[in-house]
Structure formats: structure tokens, C-alpha cells
Write an enzyme that holds these catalytic residues in place. Structure first.
Site, short mmCIF file in Angstrom:
data_model
loop_
_atom_site.label_atom_id
_atom_site.label_comp_id
_atom_site.label_asym_id
_atom_site.label_seq_id
_atom_site.Cartn_x
_atom_site.Cartn_y
_atom_site.Cartn_z
N GLY A 1 36.91 39.35 42.23
CA GLY A 1 35.94 39.44 41.15
C GLY A 1 34.74 40.31 41.45
O GLY A 1 33.80 40.36 40.65
N HIS B 1 27.45 46.64 45.89
CA HIS B 1 26.22 46.52 46.70
C HIS B 1 26.16 45.04 47.03
O HIS B 1 26.11 44.19 46.11
CB HIS B 1 25.01 46.99 45.87
N HIS C 1 25.85 41.25 47.55
CA HIS C 1 25.00 40.29 46.84
C HIS C 1 25.54 38.89 47.01
O HIS C 1 26.76 38.68 46.95
CB HIS C 1 24.87 40.65 45.35
P1 AMP Z 1 30.27 40.43 41.29
O1 AMP Z 1 31.20 40.33 40.10
O2 AMP Z 1 30.43 39.38 42.34
O3 AMP Z 1 30.27 41.84 41.86
O4 AMP Z 1 28.81 40.16 40.72
C1 AMP Z 1 28.08 41.09 40.00
C2 AMP Z 1 27.16 40.32 39.11
O5 AMP Z 1 26.16 41.21 38.65
C3 AMP Z 1 27.83 39.73 37.87
O6 AMP Z 1 27.70 38.31 37.89
C4 AMP Z 1 27.06 40.36 36.71
O7 AMP Z 1 26.84 39.47 35.64
C5 AMP Z 1 25.77 40.79 37.37
N1 AMP Z 1 25.07 41.90 36.76
C6 AMP Z 1 25.61 43.06 36.31
N2 AMP Z 1 24.63 43.86 35.83
C7 AMP Z 1 23.46 43.20 36.00
C8 AMP Z 1 22.10 43.49 35.68
N3 AMP Z 1 21.72 44.66 35.13
N4 AMP Z 1 21.16 42.56 35.99
C9 AMP Z 1 21.52 41.38 36.54
N5 AMP Z 1 22.78 41.05 36.86
C10 AMP Z 1 23.74 41.94 36.58
ZN ZN Z 2 23.26 49.91 46.18
#
Ligand code: AMP
Ligand code: ZN
Length: 117
Positions: A96, A101, A103
Site C-alpha cells: 500500500g 518518502h 513516513h
Molecule cells: P502510503 O500509502 O503508506 O504511502 O501513505 C501515504 C499517505 O499519504 C496516504 O495515507 C495518503 O492519504 C496521504 N497523503 C497523500 N497526499 C497527502 C497530502 N497532500 N497531505 C497529507 N497526506 C497526504
Molecule cells: Zn521526499
């Protein structure tokens, strides 16, 4: 290069203030902000300011920074008054991961089933 800002990286742009985010905590090395598509009443992302593509790359290249991210997950939980919470690092598209980057997702404020889906 690992650690350098990437022009095409959404979270590097949030770190640089080029894209807005609801920031809940910031340290010298990390930023915590609310997920735009929350999956729980509290859904906060903790990221290192430096660019690393995923948690494993972060831990390998910058273990102290990886520890900073982990420490911040507890600080977010404290700020959100969560007794229990889940910290998730999705690593790889099959798990998923959509943003390349590193997180940590901090999820809480509802029942959290185990095992997760
Ligand atoms: P993953 O799918 O583990 O890579 O998590 C990425 C997360 O980033 C997802 O839960 C998205 O909802 C979140 N996301 C994407 N764009 C943004 C944004 N501009 N601000 C805050 N969260 C975001
Ligand atoms: Zn980055």
C-alpha cells in the site's frame, strides 16, 4: 541522492512549505501532519525532513533519524491523548505504499483490530 530533497516528491514539498498540510508537530529533523484521507479519528504521518524512499532505507542510511521518527510517533500520541495507537510503515506497492518518502502512520482513536488487513 539519499537525504537530498527530490523535486517530484510530495512530502519533500510539504517539508519545504510548497504544499499545505495541517502540521501537528515539528522538530529539527521531523514533521508530523494530518493524513489528507484519514483512516481513524487520529491519523497523523510522521516524516523525516530528509528524503529517504522508505523506512528500511531510512534506517540503513540514517539510523538516528529513524529513531527521531519513532520518538515522534509517541509525541504525537501524547499530544492526541492516545493511550493505544498503531504505528505503520507501508513498504512497497504491494503493502500500500503510495508516497516514496519514508513516513510512519500514527493511527488511533478507535478500536484497532489485530491482525490488520
Ligand atoms: P502510503 O500509502 O503508506 O504511502 O501513505 C501515504 C499517505 O499519504 C496516504 O495515507 C495518503 O492519504 C496521504 N497523503 C497523500 N497526499 C497527502 C497530502 N497532500 N497531505 C497529507 N497526506 C497526504
Ligand atoms: Zn521526499
Amino acid at each position: 541522492m539519499a537525504g537530498e530533497p527530490q523535486d517530484d516528491c510530495l512530502f519533500c514539498k510539504i517539508v519545504a512549505g510548497q504544499i499545505p498540510a495541517t502540521i501537528v508537530r515539528e522538530t529539527d529533523t521531523t514533521v508530523a501532519f494530518r493524513d489528507i484521507n484519514p483512516q481513524a479519528p487520529t491519523h497523523v504521518l510522521v516524516i523525516p525532513k530528509a528524503h529517504h524512499k522508505d523506512a528500511a532505507a531510512l534506517a540503513a542510511a540514517a539510523p538516528q533519524l529513524a529513531a527521531d521518527v519513532l520518538r515522534e510517533t509517541q509525541a504525537v500520541a501524547d499530544a492526541e491523548q492516545l493511550d493505544s495507537y498503531r504505528t505503520t510503515f507501508n513498504t512497497g506497492a504491494g503493502a500500500g505504499q503510495t508516497v516514496w518518502h519514508a513516513h510512519a502512520h500514527v493511527l488511533g482513536g478507535r478500536g484497532l483490530e489485530w491482525p490488520p488487513g
